[in-house]
Motif scaffolding. Structure first.
Motif, mmCIF file in Angstrom:
data_model
loop_
_atom_site.group_PDB
_atom_site.id
_atom_site.type_symbol
_atom_site.label_atom_id
_atom_site.label_comp_id
_atom_site.label_asym_id
_atom_site.label_seq_id
_atom_site.Cartn_x
_atom_site.Cartn_y
_atom_site.Cartn_z
ATOM 1 N N MET A 1 0.849 -1.197 0.000
ATOM 2 C CA MET A 1 0.000 0.000 0.000
ATOM 3 C C MET A 1 0.885 1.247 0.000
ATOM 4 O O MET A 1 1.853 1.328 0.760
ATOM 5 C CB MET A 1 -0.892 -0.012 1.245
ATOM 6 N N LEU A 2 0.560 2.216 -0.840
ATOM 7 C CA LEU A 2 1.408 3.402 -0.972
ATOM 8 C C LEU A 2 1.269 4.329 0.236
ATOM 9 O O LEU A 2 2.252 4.700 0.874
ATOM 10 C CB LEU A 2 1.038 4.154 -2.257
ATOM 11 N N PHE A 3 0.030 4.721 0.559
ATOM 12 C CA PHE A 3 -0.226 5.566 1.724
ATOM 13 C C PHE A 3 -1.226 4.888 2.641
ATOM 14 O O PHE A 3 -2.180 4.263 2.172
ATOM 15 C CB PHE A 3 -0.821 6.919 1.306
ATOM 16 N N GLN A 4 -1.002 5.041 3.926
ATOM 17 C CA GLN A 4 -1.978 4.602 4.929
ATOM 18 C C GLN A 4 -2.145 5.734 5.942
ATOM 19 O O GLN A 4 -1.148 6.321 6.375
ATOM 20 C CB GLN A 4 -1.500 3.354 5.657
ATOM 21 N N LEU A 5 -3.367 6.015 6.294
ATOM 22 C CA LEU A 5 -3.650 6.987 7.343
ATOM 23 C C LEU A 5 -4.389 6.256 8.450
ATOM 24 O O LEU A 5 -5.353 5.530 8.193
ATOM 25 C CB LEU A 5 -4.516 8.144 6.814
ATOM 26 N N GLU A 6 -3.928 6.449 9.679
ATOM 27 C CA GLU A 6 -4.547 5.782 10.817
ATOM 28 C C GLU A 6 -4.868 6.797 11.909
ATOM 29 O O GLU A 6 -3.974 7.462 12.431
ATOM 30 C CB GLU A 6 -3.616 4.693 11.365
ATOM 31 N N LYS A 7 -6.175 6.924 12.186
ATOM 32 C CA LYS A 7 -6.678 7.805 13.242
ATOM 33 C C LYS A 7 -6.091 9.225 13.121
ATOM 34 O O LYS A 7 -5.600 9.799 14.097
ATOM 35 C CB LYS A 7 -6.398 7.210 14.621
ATOM 36 N N VAL A 8 -6.162 9.761 11.904
ATOM 37 C CA VAL A 8 -5.568 11.064 11.620
ATOM 38 C C VAL A 8 -6.578 12.185 11.867
ATOM 39 O O VAL A 8 -7.684 12.179 11.323
ATOM 40 C CB VAL A 8 -5.056 11.128 10.162
ATOM 41 N N ILE A 9 -6.162 13.138 12.690
ATOM 42 C CA ILE A 9 -6.960 14.341 12.942
ATOM 43 C C ILE A 9 -6.097 15.554 12.627
ATOM 44 O O ILE A 9 -4.925 15.629 13.042
ATOM 45 C CB ILE A 9 -7.442 14.399 14.409
ATOM 46 N N PHE A 10 -6.656 16.496 11.848
ATOM 47 C CA PHE A 10 -5.957 17.750 11.580
ATOM 48 C C PHE A 10 -6.946 18.894 11.750
ATOM 49 O O PHE A 10 -7.914 19.010 10.999
ATOM 50 C CB PHE A 10 -5.367 17.763 10.170
ATOM 51 N N LYS A 11 -6.688 19.718 12.780
ATOM 52 C CA LYS A 11 -7.578 20.823 13.150
ATOM 53 C C LYS A 11 -9.016 20.306 13.214
ATOM 54 O O LYS A 11 -9.253 19.210 13.712
ATOM 55 C CB LYS A 11 -7.405 21.988 12.174
ATOM 56 N N GLY A 36 -12.018 18.970 3.128
ATOM 57 C CA GLY A 36 -10.643 18.626 3.504
ATOM 58 C C GLY A 36 -9.828 17.958 2.406
ATOM 59 O O GLY A 36 -8.787 17.367 2.688
ATOM 60 N N LYS A 37 -10.254 18.070 1.161
ATOM 61 C CA LYS A 37 -9.540 17.390 0.064
ATOM 62 C C LYS A 37 -8.124 17.949 -0.122
ATOM 63 O O LYS A 37 -7.164 17.195 -0.186
ATOM 64 C CB LYS A 37 -10.337 17.521 -1.247
ATOM 65 N N SER A 38 -8.018 19.272 -0.187
ATOM 66 C CA SER A 38 -6.697 19.899 -0.351
ATOM 67 C C SER A 38 -5.835 19.672 0.885
ATOM 68 O O SER A 38 -4.620 19.445 0.788
ATOM 69 C CB SER A 38 -6.839 21.402 -0.615
ATOM 70 N N THR A 39 -6.469 19.719 2.050
ATOM 71 C CA THR A 39 -5.754 19.468 3.309
ATOM 72 C C THR A 39 -5.176 18.060 3.329
ATOM 73 O O THR A 39 -4.043 17.845 3.773
ATOM 74 C CB THR A 39 -6.718 19.657 4.500
ATOM 75 N N LEU A 40 -5.947 17.096 2.838
ATOM 76 C CA LEU A 40 -5.472 15.716 2.789
ATOM 77 C C LEU A 40 -4.248 15.587 1.890
ATOM 78 O O LEU A 40 -3.270 14.925 2.255
ATOM 79 C CB LEU A 40 -6.597 14.791 2.290
ATOM 80 N N ILE A 49 1.074 18.661 9.093
ATOM 81 C CA ILE A 49 1.438 17.621 10.061
ATOM 82 C C ILE A 49 0.199 17.320 10.900
ATOM 83 O O ILE A 49 -0.393 18.242 11.479
ATOM 84 C CB ILE A 49 2.582 18.084 11.002
ATOM 85 N N PRO A 50 -0.243 16.054 10.986
ATOM 86 C CA PRO A 50 -1.468 15.761 11.742
ATOM 87 C C PRO A 50 -1.329 16.090 13.224
ATOM 88 O O PRO A 50 -0.253 15.958 13.801
ATOM 89 C CB PRO A 50 -1.678 14.253 11.513
ATOM 90 N N ASP A 51 -2.432 16.539 13.800
ATOM 91 C CA ASP A 51 -2.454 16.790 15.249
ATOM 92 C C ASP A 51 -2.444 15.468 16.010
ATOM 93 O O ASP A 51 -1.875 15.370 17.103
ATOM 94 C CB ASP A 51 -3.709 17.585 15.628
ATOM 95 N N GLU A 52 -3.101 14.477 15.423
ATOM 96 C CA GLU A 52 -3.120 13.132 16.010
ATOM 97 C C GLU A 52 -3.042 12.112 14.884
ATOM 98 O O GLU A 52 -3.390 12.394 13.746
ATOM 99 C CB GLU A 52 -4.410 12.897 16.802
ATOM 100 N N GLY A 53 -2.613 10.884 15.235
ATOM 101 C CA GLY A 53 -2.569 9.798 14.267
ATOM 102 C C GLY A 53 -1.295 9.807 13.424
ATOM 103 O O GLY A 53 -0.397 10.629 13.631
ATOM 104 N N LYS A 54 -1.249 8.870 12.477
ATOM 105 C CA LYS A 54 -0.038 8.709 11.662
ATOM 106 C C LYS A 54 -0.378 8.539 10.189
ATOM 107 O O LYS A 54 -1.387 7.926 9.836
ATOM 108 C CB LYS A 54 0.778 7.502 12.129
#
Length: 204
Positions: A1-11, A36-40, A49-54
């Motif tokens: 898998m190229l990208f994985q997001l886990e429990k990601v919160i940003f603002k 949040g498309k551009s933010t993603l 940089i996410p506030d939470e998650g990876k």
């Protein structure tokens, strides 16, 4: 898998429990304004940089990857294309300079302009280009870099529907020629339906 997001919160914009994006495909991000498309996209190349998650890139957490190295592989075009240098040629060559690759030949530059359907002289002034022409110039610049991942934020929003389809068909064909991955924000359902091998819908 190229990208994985886990429990990601940003603002208060992004709240993703889990998301995966495959390599060697064209993934379209769709959704209403403010979802949040551009933010993603900016999370994927460490501009946010996410506030939470990876966020993981090829199973490595982005926090462990040098941002300059990452952005040479994961190249982003913003919604409002930027100009780099005075002429069309200088703008096309700038991405190669950033990624520390040799300059392109005149033949390669002309071929690239043909791919993005931009009929302008290499010594023409970039500042005289329209919004749609600047978008196509930006697409040409990143094509020459041949990155692993193309992050495109509304890359054809200033083009009419016919030109949009023509440009994206040619662009995506070229990226597939070197196994590139395209992750694209688009409001165009035409583009998403014709070229999106995967579609991710974001909501507020």
């Amino acid at each position: 898998m190229l990208f994985q997001l886990e429990k990601v919160i940003f603002k208060k914009i992004i709240n993703i429990d889990r998301m995966e994006i495959s390599s060697h495909k064209t993934t379209c991000l769709i959704g209403e304004s403010g979802a949040g498309k551009s933010t993603l996209l900016k999370l994927l190349n460490k501009m946010n940089i996410p506030d939470e998650g990876k966020v993981y890139y090829n199973e490595t957490p982005l926090q462990e990857i040098d941002p300059v190295k990452l952005r040479r592989e994961v190249v982003m075009i913003s919604q409002t294309p930027l100009l780099f240098g005075e002429t069309v040629e200088e703008n096309l060559q700038k991405g190669l300079m950033f990624s520390e690759k040799p300059p392109a030949s005149r033949e390669e530059l002309m071929k690239t302009l043909e791919i993005v359907k931009l009929d302008k002289p290499l010594d023409g002034l970039a500042e005289r280009l329209s919004g749609g022409e600047r978008q196509r110039l930006s697409l040409g610049r990143v094509l020459l870099m041949k990155p692993t991942v193309y992050l495109l934020d509304e890359p054809t929003s200033a083009l009419d529907e016919e030109t949009e389809i023509e440009v994206m068909k040619s662009f995506i064909k070229c990226t597939k020629g070197h196994d590139g991955t395209v992750i694209m924000v688009t409001h165009s359902m035409n583009v998403a339906e014709q070229y999106g091998e995967e579609t991710i819908s974001l909501s507020k």
